[in-house]
Design a protein around this motif. Structure first.
Motif, PDB file in Angstrom:
ATOM      1  N   ARG A  92       0.809  -1.228   0.000  1.00  0.00           N
ATOM      2  CA  ARG A  92       0.000   0.000   0.000  1.00  0.00           C
ATOM      3  C   ARG A  92       0.843   1.280   0.000  1.00  0.00           C
ATOM      4  NH1 ARG A  92      -5.279  -0.261  -1.173  1.00  0.00           N
ATOM      5  NH2 ARG A  92      -5.894   1.257   0.399  1.00  0.00           N
ATOM      6  N   SER A 142      -0.790   8.274  -4.788  1.00  0.00           N
ATOM      7  CA  SER A 142      -1.429   7.752  -5.996  1.00  0.00           C
ATOM      8  C   SER A 142      -2.881   7.399  -5.680  1.00  0.00           C
ATOM      9  CB  SER A 142      -0.695   6.511  -6.510  1.00  0.00           C
ATOM     10  OG  SER A 142       0.578   6.853  -7.036  1.00  0.00           O
ATOM     11  N   ARG A 143      -3.794   7.732  -6.593  1.00  0.00           N
ATOM     12  CA  ARG A 143      -5.211   7.510  -6.363  1.00  0.00           C
ATOM     13  C   ARG A 143      -5.780   6.357  -7.188  1.00  0.00           C
ATOM     14  NH1 ARG A 143      -7.705  11.969  -3.912  1.00  0.00           N
ATOM     15  NH2 ARG A 143      -6.342  13.751  -3.577  1.00  0.00           N
ATOM     16  N   GLN A 160      -0.417   4.163  -2.455  1.00  0.00           N
ATOM     17  CA  GLN A 160      -1.498   4.972  -1.894  1.00  0.00           C
ATOM     18  C   GLN A 160      -0.960   5.941  -0.851  1.00  0.00           C
ATOM     19  OE1 GLN A 160      -1.547   1.702  -2.439  1.00  0.00           O
ATOM     20  NE2 GLN A 160      -3.550   1.001  -3.159  1.00  0.00           N
TER      21      GLN A 160
END
Length: 269
Positions: free
Chosen positions: A104, A111-112, A107
């Motif tokens: 993760r 970053s989306r 994220q």
């Protein structure tokens, strides 16, 4: 033209880049990778789905190693490679990031549009009732049941694991699902387990609208990621890789930059 300059031209020349990342993207965050520059295993192959679900002893070994490894894995932070790819998206150059990592960190870097192809290690899922539990909550329960294990020190291994060779795992108390008493498994795709169809479909849809593919830190030795590069090549989309050493897709690449991921992408920062 140096490969670094070619990479910049590649990025500047495309506006819908499909990004595919692997373990090499996270090594500078302190998470070891699985393979060497020749694409060969650096260590024993990781736990398979069949082994994990097959015996209680396998689950004891897995969760004991994970209990020790999570202490450091849970504190890892994004590095410049993650930050550069978040910047790529923010500039409108990347519309989709498919990661084979379970940490993760994309994220966390901002970053989306990310799909975790192999799941996420910060959650635990029941194989019986599908209940999802935060990994930190499960960590606390394992620690409560196994206080003597919680203080062990060990070298980091990939995916939140720890090297605990020579230990007797038979006394390790694995917590059951608090809802149904079933078997709890990290919410990741083990070797030998299929990737959920919705993730594959989302990636294929994104690939259809992409105008190029950028592979960052992956040898592509695992089919689950390699298939998207194959599909891009069949569709005539250029594929570029940032990876030290051999990849399974070398013959399909427009070119390859053999530099650490953060260094190669530093121009984005």
């Amino acid at each position: 033209m140096p490969d670094s300059a070619r990479l910049q031209d590649f990025v500047h020349g495309h506006d819908r880049i499909f990004v595919l990342t692997g373990a090499g993207c996270s090594t500078n965050s302190g998470i070891p990778d699985y393979r060497d520059a020749d694409g060969q295993w650096k260590r024993a192959q990781p736990m398979t789905y069949q082994a994990f679900t097959g015996t209680h002893a396998a689950r004891q070994r897995y969760w004991a190693r994970s209990l020790v490894g999570w202490r450091s894995f849970g504190r890892v932070r994004p590095n410049t490679a993650h930050e550069a790819l978040a910047r790529l998206e923010a500039r409108g150059k990347s519309r989709f990031l498919l990661t084979q990592n379970v940490d993760r960190l994309h994220q966390a870097a901002g970053s989306r549009e990310v799909v975790d192809l192999h799941g996420r290690l910060d959650r635990v899922r029941c194989l019986g009732c599908e209940r999802v539990i935060p990994r930190e909550e499960f960590q606390q329960e394992m620690t409560r049941r196994n206080p003597d294990w919680a203080g062990l020190e060990a070298a980091r291994a990939p995916d939140g694991d720890a090297d605990l060779e020579g230990q007797d795992f038979s006394s390790f108390d694995v917590p059951p699902c608090p809802a149904c008493g079933g078997v709890l498994k990290p919410d990741v795709v083990f070797f030998g387990e299929g990737v959920p169809r919705d993730r594959v479909e989302a990636a294929n849809e994104a690939l259809e609208t992409a105008d190029a593919v950028l592979v960052v830190g992956s040898s592509l030795m695992v089919w689950s990621g390699f298939r998207f590069v194959q599909a891009a090549a069949r569709a005539g989309k250029p594929v570029v890789a940032v990876n030290i050493g051999r990849t399974r897709a070398d013959e399909l690449l427009a070119f390859k930059v053999e530099q650490p991921c953060g260094e190669a992408l530093s121009f984005l920062l």
